[in-house]
Write a protein that holds these residues in place. Structure first.
Motif, PDB file in Angstrom:
ATOM      1  N   ARG A 166      24.148  47.998  48.625  1.00  3.00           N
ATOM      2  CA  ARG A 166      23.595  49.523  47.824  1.00  3.00           C
ATOM      3  C   ARG A 166      23.166  50.432  48.199  1.00  3.00           C
ATOM      4  O   ARG A 166      23.376  51.520  47.615  1.00  3.00           O
ATOM      5  CB  ARG A 166      22.837  48.762  46.833  1.00  3.00           C
ATOM      6  CG  ARG A 166      23.156  47.774  45.787  1.00  3.00           C
ATOM      7  CD  ARG A 166      21.603  46.786  44.847  1.00  3.00           C
ATOM      8  NE  ARG A 166      21.810  45.955  44.197  1.00  3.00           N
ATOM      9  CZ  ARG A 166      21.403  45.457  43.923  1.00  3.00           C
ATOM     10  NH1 ARG A 166      19.873  45.142  44.066  1.00  3.00           N
ATOM     11  NH2 ARG A 166      21.833  44.373  42.862  1.00  3.00           N
ATOM     12  N   ARG A 214      29.383  49.027  44.226  1.00  9.11           N
ATOM     13  CA  ARG A 214      28.464  48.628  42.822  1.00  9.11           C
ATOM     14  C   ARG A 214      28.515  47.744  43.197  1.00  9.11           C
ATOM     15  O   ARG A 214      28.908  46.721  44.186  1.00  9.11           O
ATOM     16  CB  ARG A 214      29.999  48.625  42.209  1.00  9.11           C
ATOM     17  CG  ARG A 214      31.519  48.327  43.334  1.00  9.11           C
ATOM     18  CD  ARG A 214      32.930  48.692  42.308  1.00  9.11           C
ATOM     19  NE  ARG A 214      33.760  48.543  43.555  1.00  9.11           N
ATOM     20  CZ  ARG A 214      34.752  47.453  43.599  1.00  9.11           C
ATOM     21  NH1 ARG A 214      34.431  46.369  42.351  1.00  9.11           N
ATOM     22  NH2 ARG A 214      35.636  47.149  44.316  1.00  9.11           N
ATOM     23  N   ASP A 215      28.155  46.462  42.428  1.00 12.18           N
ATOM     24  CA  ASP A 215      27.158  45.108  42.934  1.00 12.18           C
ATOM     25  C   ASP A 215      28.949  44.093  42.431  1.00 12.18           C
ATOM     26  O   ASP A 215      28.485  43.001  42.669  1.00 12.18           O
ATOM     27  CB  ASP A 215      26.296  44.951  41.753  1.00 12.18           C
ATOM     28  CG  ASP A 215      24.803  44.959  42.158  1.00 12.18           C
ATOM     29  OD1 ASP A 215      24.792  45.491  43.227  1.00 12.18           O
ATOM     30  OD2 ASP A 215      23.749  45.310  41.652  1.00 12.18           O
ATOM     31  N   SER A 216      29.055  44.994  41.924  1.00 12.61           N
ATOM     32  CA  SER A 216      30.499  44.026  41.994  1.00 12.61           C
ATOM     33  C   SER A 216      31.893  43.963  43.006  1.00 12.61           C
ATOM     34  O   SER A 216      32.830  43.133  42.950  1.00 12.61           O
ATOM     35  CB  SER A 216      31.974  44.739  40.582  1.00 12.61           C
ATOM     36  OG  SER A 216      31.936  45.745  40.247  1.00 12.61           O
TER      37      SER A 216
END
Length: 395
Positions: free
Chosen positions: A336, A341-343
């Motif tokens: 982060r 992106r968290d994906s």
């Protein structure tokens, strides 16, 4: 199609940053098996070549010719102030020479890319008293490129202090259309006055470097200063359960406290009874032969590193509601801080995750460069190519 080749690809964060503008990766290379695994998990294995770049330089024909852009986030190990400062003579940072050799071979075949983007630490500007950056720019000039250098700190986009240097080399004929070129006779001309308008992107140190090398072919991109993000460290922290084993035990926490200076201990005590949790980061550093735990309390994380030793892992402290806790930052928090992106798939092994992100590039910085430099340059080149083709057809 906007095609690029990605050297020193790592886990593909340059590719990640270029994706929004529609760039297509034609070829990518890195030497690290662990990084390859993360790369192909996110982007597939159609274009990744696992090999030493010196081997690539022996067979440059394997790199596609119809590529507009080369990118290279080459190793910073020998350029960083935290390293031994061997510079481009060092084994790792010296791999830039292999890339320059590839460019020279492509130039001989007239298949070189119109634009090259290099990224590294700010120590690149001062390595060997500026000789390393001078020699790099001079080599690019000899290969037919005009060069601009831009300094961008990731803190503009994410809550991480990460100053980096971006060297942008544009083929001379194209540079005349997209850059403000420096006059050969005088450094103190309208070009130089324009240079002072963006001190956040080009520092006094960089100005002095350019001024002391007036014989080189310099150009400037007229780009806006990016807007500073409002994100703070608290915005990227993962919610870890209070009873999670990730939090350090009392003994380890007290030892960390004992390594702090009086001022940093005061910060923790002052924020103990805050109604909302406060988050800060800690790095251990050697000061006068003693290991010290240095707390950063401005809502910004320190510059991420690869975990080559215990002191290189960044520690998170949570303070408030009458107590405080400490733990290592998680790999997802590292991601982060790089604007990822968290994906984005991350390795299950924490150390591999730290390595994946610790020496990577900040994604929003690449997005900014693409939006204001790379894509506009491609658009000019594309229009010129198609205008020429229409002219030939009309004959």
């Amino acid at each position: 199609m906007m095609r690029f080749a990605e050297f020193f690809a790592g886990v593909g964060l340059v590719r990640e940053g270029l994706a929004d503008d529609g760039w297509s990766c034609a070829w990518a290379n890195d030497i690290a098996q662990d990084k390859k695994e993360t790369y192909i998990a996110n982007f597939g294995d159609n274009d990744f070549v696992l090999d030493d770049i010196w081997n690539i330089a022996k067979l440059p024909e394997q790199i596609p010719d119809n590529v507009f852009l080369y990118t290279a986030s080459f190793p910073c190990t020998d350029l960083s102030v935290a390293g031994d400062r061997a510079g481009l003579a060092g084994k790792e940072s010296g791999t830039l020479s292999a890339l320059l050799d590839i460019l020279a071979q492509k130039k001989q075949r007239n298949t070189h890319p119109p634009i090259v983007l290099l990224e590294n630490v700010k120590g690149f500007l001062t390595s060997h008293q500026g000789k390393d950056i001078r020699n790099t720019v001079k080599t690019l000039n000899i290969l037919g490129y005009t060069v601009d250098i831009i300094e961008i700190d990731a803190v503009i986009f994410t809550p991480q202090s990460r100053p980096r240097v971006f060297v942008v080399a544009v083929e001379n004929t194209l540079a005349k259309q997209v850059m403000k070129l420096k006059a050969k006779k005088s450094i103190l001309d309208t070009w130089w006055n324009h240079f002072h308008q963006n001190p956040q992107l080009r520092s006094t140190k960089l100005r002095d470097l350019i001024q002391s090398n007036p014989d080189l072919n310099w150009g400037l991109f007229d780009i806006p200063v990016p807007k500073k993000t409002a994100l703070k460290l608290s915005d990227i922290v993962e919610q870890v359960a209070e009873d999670s084993p990730l939090w350090w035990d009392t003994e380890k926490q007290h030892y960390l406290f004992s390594q702090m200076s009086t001022g940093h201990r005061v910060v923790i005590k002052e924020k103990l009874n805050e109604p909302d949790y406060f988050y800060g980061t800690v790095y251990r550093r050697m000061r006068n032969g003693q290991s010290m735990a240095e707390l950063r309390s401005d809502g910004i994380a320190g510059c991420l590193r690869t975990p080559r030793g215990g002191s290189s892992k960044q520690i998170l402290v949570q303070i408030g509601h009458g107590s405080w806790k400490a733990r290592l930052m998680t790999p997802r928090e590292y991601a982060r801080l790089q604007g990822v992106r968290d994906s984005f798939w991350m390795p299950n092994n924490a150390n591999k995750g730290y390595f994946a992100m610790g020496d990577a590039v900040c994604v929003p910085a690449i997005q900014y460069i693409s939006k204001h430099i790379l894509k506009p340059t491609y658009d000019v080149w594309y229009q010129e190519q198609h205008s020429y083709r229409r002219l030939v057809k009309s004959w």
